[in-house]
Design a protein around this motif. Structure first.
Motif, PDB file in Angstrom:
ATOM      1  N   TYR A   1       0.827  -1.189   0.000  1.00 41.85           N
ATOM      2  CA  TYR A   1       0.000   0.000   0.000  1.00 41.85           C
ATOM      3  C   TYR A   1       0.878   1.262   0.000  1.00 41.85           C
ATOM      4  CZ  TYR A   1      -3.676   3.241   1.004  1.00 41.85           C
ATOM      5  OH  TYR A   1      -4.538   4.298   0.907  1.00 41.85           O
ATOM      6  N   MET A   2       1.958   1.211   0.780  1.00 41.59           N
ATOM      7  CA  MET A   2       2.872   2.351   0.846  1.00 41.59           C
ATOM      8  C   MET A   2       3.548   2.573  -0.519  1.00 41.59           C
ATOM      9  SD  MET A   2       5.932   2.845   3.594  1.00 41.59           S
ATOM     10  CE  MET A   2       7.054   1.720   2.767  1.00 41.59           C
ATOM     11  N   TYR A   3       3.983   1.476  -1.119  1.00 39.67           N
ATOM     12  CA  TYR A   3       4.591   1.580  -2.455  1.00 39.67           C
ATOM     13  C   TYR A   3       3.594   2.145  -3.458  1.00 39.67           C
ATOM     14  CZ  TYR A   3       9.004  -0.883  -1.569  1.00 39.67           C
ATOM     15  OH  TYR A   3      10.251  -1.229  -1.133  1.00 39.67           O
ATOM     16  N   PHE A   4       2.381   1.641  -3.370  1.00 46.65           N
ATOM     17  CA  PHE A   4       1.354   2.059  -4.325  1.00 46.65           C
ATOM     18  C   PHE A   4       1.065   3.551  -4.191  1.00 46.65           C
ATOM     19  CE2 PHE A   4      -3.203   2.892  -5.045  1.00 46.65           C
ATOM     20  CZ  PHE A   4      -3.229   2.724  -6.416  1.00 46.65           C
ATOM     21  N   THR A   5       0.818   4.005  -2.955  1.00 47.58           N
ATOM     22  CA  THR A   5       0.426   5.408  -2.793  1.00 47.58           C
ATOM     23  C   THR A   5       1.587   6.352  -3.127  1.00 47.58           C
ATOM     24  OG1 THR A   5       0.817   5.166  -0.431  1.00 47.58           O
ATOM     25  CG2 THR A   5      -1.460   5.127  -1.153  1.00 47.58           C
ATOM     26  N   ASN A   6       2.819   5.902  -2.925  1.00 50.93           N
ATOM     27  CA  ASN A   6       3.964   6.745  -3.271  1.00 50.93           C
ATOM     28  C   ASN A   6       4.401   6.588  -4.722  1.00 50.93           C
ATOM     29  OD1 ASN A   6       4.753   8.188  -0.800  1.00 50.93           O
ATOM     30  ND2 ASN A   6       4.865   6.122   0.040  1.00 50.93           N
ATOM     31  N   GLN A   7       3.701   5.717  -5.447  1.00 51.27           N
ATOM     32  CA  GLN A   7       4.019   5.455  -6.853  1.00 51.27           C
ATOM     33  C   GLN A   7       5.453   4.982  -7.043  1.00 51.27           C
ATOM     34  OE1 GLN A   7       2.728   9.014  -8.921  1.00 51.27           O
ATOM     35  NE2 GLN A   7       0.621   8.352  -8.805  1.00 51.27           N
ATOM     36  N   TRP A   8       5.905   4.125  -6.120  1.00 47.57           N
ATOM     37  CA  TRP A   8       7.217   3.505  -6.284  1.00 47.57           C
ATOM     38  C   TRP A   8       7.032   2.194  -7.024  1.00 47.57           C
ATOM     39  CZ3 TRP A   8       8.103   3.752  -0.311  1.00 47.57           C
ATOM     40  CH2 TRP A   8       8.364   5.083   0.069  1.00 47.57           C
ATOM     41  N   ARG A   9       8.079   1.788  -7.710  1.00 46.48           N
ATOM     42  CA  ARG A   9       8.053   0.470  -8.330  1.00 46.48           C
ATOM     43  C   ARG A   9       8.213  -0.579  -7.245  1.00 46.48           C
ATOM     44  NH1 ARG A   9       8.693  -1.258 -13.790  1.00 46.48           N
ATOM     45  NH2 ARG A   9       7.482  -3.166 -13.705  1.00 46.48           N
ATOM     46  N   TYR A  10       7.507  -1.696  -7.359  1.00 49.48           N
ATOM     47  CA  TYR A  10       7.599  -2.747  -6.335  1.00 49.48           C
ATOM     48  C   TYR A  10       9.013  -3.319  -6.272  1.00 49.48           C
ATOM     49  CZ  TYR A  10       2.609  -2.258  -6.165  1.00 49.48           C
ATOM     50  OH  TYR A  10       1.367  -1.744  -6.032  1.00 49.48           O
ATOM     51  N   PRO A  11       9.445  -3.763  -5.083  1.00 49.10           N
ATOM     52  CA  PRO A  11      10.851  -4.161  -4.920  1.00 49.10           C
ATOM     53  C   PRO A  11      11.233  -5.378  -5.758  1.00 49.10           C
ATOM     54  CG  PRO A  11       9.580  -4.741  -2.977  1.00 49.10           C
ATOM     55  CD  PRO A  11       8.672  -3.951  -3.855  1.00 49.10           C
ATOM     56  N   ARG A  12      12.441  -5.330  -6.287  1.00 50.17           N
ATOM     57  CA  ARG A  12      12.983  -6.467  -7.025  1.00 50.17           C
ATOM     58  C   ARG A  12      14.082  -7.120  -6.223  1.00 50.17           C
ATOM     59  NH1 ARG A  12      13.022  -4.685 -12.991  1.00 50.17           N
ATOM     60  NH2 ARG A  12      11.079  -3.562 -13.026  1.00 50.17           N
ATOM     61  N   LEU A  13      14.603  -6.385  -5.241  1.00 53.38           N
ATOM     62  CA  LEU A  13      15.717  -6.891  -4.444  1.00 53.38           C
ATOM     63  C   LEU A  13      15.272  -7.084  -3.000  1.00 53.38           C
ATOM     64  CD1 LEU A  13      18.579  -4.553  -5.721  1.00 53.38           C
ATOM     65  CD2 LEU A  13      17.900  -6.789  -6.613  1.00 53.38           C
ATOM     66  N   CYS A  14      15.890  -8.047  -2.330  1.00 54.37           N
ATOM     67  CA  CYS A  14      15.615  -8.243  -0.909  1.00 54.37           C
ATOM     68  C   CYS A  14      16.191  -7.048  -0.144  1.00 54.37           C
ATOM     69  CB  CYS A  14      16.227  -9.554  -0.431  1.00 54.37           C
ATOM     70  SG  CYS A  14      18.024  -9.527  -0.387  1.00 54.37           S
ATOM     71  N   PRO A  15      15.748  -6.805   1.091  1.00 55.64           N
ATOM     72  CA  PRO A  15      16.222  -5.621   1.826  1.00 55.64           C
ATOM     73  C   PRO A  15      17.752  -5.555   1.927  1.00 55.64           C
ATOM     74  CG  PRO A  15      14.372  -6.632   2.969  1.00 55.64           C
ATOM     75  CD  PRO A  15      14.702  -7.539   1.815  1.00 55.64           C
ATOM     76  N   GLU A  16      18.423  -6.713   2.075  1.00 56.00           N
ATOM     77  CA  GLU A  16      19.893  -6.717   2.203  1.00 56.00           C
ATOM     78  C   GLU A  16      20.560  -6.248   0.903  1.00 56.00           C
ATOM     79  OE1 GLU A  16      18.070  -9.602   3.124  1.00 56.00           O
ATOM     80  OE2 GLU A  16      18.006  -8.897   5.204  1.00 56.00           O
ATOM     81  N   CYS A  17      20.158  -6.831  -0.211  1.00 54.56           N
ATOM     82  CA  CYS A  17      20.755  -6.442  -1.496  1.00 54.56           C
ATOM     83  C   CYS A  17      20.410  -4.996  -1.828  1.00 54.56           C
ATOM     84  CB  CYS A  17      20.273  -7.348  -2.624  1.00 54.56           C
ATOM     85  SG  CYS A  17      20.923  -9.014  -2.521  1.00 54.56           S
ATOM     86  N   ASP A  18      19.207  -4.588  -1.452  1.00 54.45           N
ATOM     87  CA  ASP A  18      18.765  -3.228  -1.720  1.00 54.45           C
ATOM     88  C   ASP A  18      19.675  -2.252  -0.957  1.00 54.45           C
ATOM     89  OD1 ASP A  18      16.934  -1.415  -2.919  1.00 54.45           O
ATOM     90  OD2 ASP A  18      16.122  -1.069  -0.905  1.00 54.45           O
ATOM     91  N   GLN A  19      19.979  -2.616   0.283  1.00 50.88           N
ATOM     92  CA  GLN A  19      20.871  -1.796   1.116  1.00 50.88           C
ATOM     93  C   GLN A  19      22.242  -1.672   0.469  1.00 50.88           C
ATOM     94  OE1 GLN A  19      19.189  -0.748   3.832  1.00 50.88           O
ATOM     95  NE2 GLN A  19      20.818   0.746   4.157  1.00 50.88           N
ATOM     96  N   GLU A  20      22.752  -2.817  -0.007  1.00 51.02           N
ATOM     97  CA  GLU A  20      24.076  -2.846  -0.658  1.00 51.02           C
ATOM     98  C   GLU A  20      24.117  -1.963  -1.901  1.00 51.02           C
ATOM     99  OE1 GLU A  20      25.748  -6.700  -1.834  1.00 51.02           O
ATOM    100  OE2 GLU A  20      25.302  -7.346   0.229  1.00 51.02           O
ATOM    101  N   ASN A  21      22.979  -1.942  -2.606  1.00 44.47           N
ATOM    102  CA  ASN A  21      22.908  -1.211  -3.874  1.00 44.47           C
ATOM    103  C   ASN A  21      22.941   0.309  -3.696  1.00 44.47           C
ATOM    104  OD1 ASN A  21      22.928  -3.121  -5.837  1.00 44.47           O
ATOM    105  ND2 ASN A  21      21.013  -2.420  -6.771  1.00 44.47           N
ATOM    106  N   ARG A  22      22.604   0.761  -2.517  1.00 44.99           N
ATOM    107  CA  ARG A  22      22.485   2.215  -2.299  1.00 44.99           C
ATOM    108  C   ARG A  22      23.835   2.876  -2.096  1.00 44.99           C
ATOM    109  NH1 ARG A  22      16.824   3.543  -0.607  1.00 44.99           N
ATOM    110  NH2 ARG A  22      15.787   1.651  -1.230  1.00 44.99           N
TER     111      ARG A  22
END
Ligand SMILES: [Zn+2]
Length: 241
Positions: free
Chosen positions: A220-241
């Motif tokens: 719901y948070m992703y939807f209302t903020n118009q973000w794309r749904y996650p493709r990476l797990c939280p750990e990989c997402d953290q690494e990517n930043r």
């Protein structure tokens, strides 16, 4: 009444997209029935890709299907003064905006196959921003360089914020090959299609392959903020930043 099939649900959502907030159940039913009524033709609703989708059914039967959609939280009725208008629920729109972006992308493919870059891109201006962002993401995934002239043309006429996204899309295409399509969205989509109160789902990280939960409140948070749904797990997402 029998549960609607996925193609039926998607057809009704597509037809509703033509008249959201501007028409009620009857007009929606007439598009799907393929009515030749003057009002409908004057609004060019016969150009809708699902015009006549339910031509074999009676108007009353089509309305029953629309009521099923309302009952199962894909569409709802909102009053504009005293007039009941059809609008999307969040869930209905989540499904439709993705379908609409696919439709635009398919049309772009036709244009590049025909080497036709003459189209007026103002048709994309003032569209729903969430749908536009999904469209640009889908264009990125294709890695198709032949889209660049269309993107450039579009960039000339759209607002600053969209222009920025268009430029990012062009530079992504220039640097990257096509990427895998988004399987996680297919998982979320299947859950949304089930009806009311979609549940938490398990998604797969596109980098490490780990399974991670994606909860309803997150969606719901992703939807209302118009973000794309996650493709990476939280750990990989953290690494990517
Ligand atoms: Zn991962």
């Amino acid at each position: 009444m029998k549960k609607l099939t996925e193609p039926e649900i998607m057809a009704i959502l597509r037809a509703a997209d033509e008249l959201i907030g501007e028409g009620g159940r009857n007009l929606l039913a007439k598009i799907l029935k393929g009515s030749k009524e003057k009002k409908l033709l004057a609004l060019h609703l016969d150009k809708c890709p699902v015009y006549g989708y339910f031509h074999k059914l009676s108007l009353a039967e089509v309305i029953e299907k629309i009521d099923w959609m309302i009952k199962h939280d894909f569409l709802e009725i909102q009053y504009s003064g005293r007039l009941p208008m059809i609008v999307f629920t969040d869930r209905g729109w989540e499904l439709e905006r993705d379908q609409r972006a696919d439709e635009i992308l398919a049309e772009w493919y036709q244009w590049i196959e025909q080497d036709d870059f003459s189209h007026d891109m103002t048709y994309l201006k003032d569209r729903n921003r969430g749908m536009i962002l999904i469209l640009l993401d889908k264009i990125k995934e294709t890695g198709e360089r032949r889209f660049i002239p269309l993107l450039e043309k579009w960039g000339e006429i759209d607002y600053k914020k969209v222009r920025k996204e268009i430029r990012a899309t062009i530079s992504h295409i220039v640097k990257n090959k096509a990427t895998e399509s988004d399987e996680n969205w297919q998982i979320i989509r299947a859950e949304l299609l089930k009806g009311r109160n979609p549940r938490d789902v398990d998604l797969k990280c596109m980098k490490c392959g780990n399974i991670f939960p994606f909860r309803t409140f997150e969606r719901y948070m992703y939807f209302t903020n118009q973000w794309r749904y996650p493709r990476l797990c939280p750990e990989c997402d953290q690494e990517n930043r």
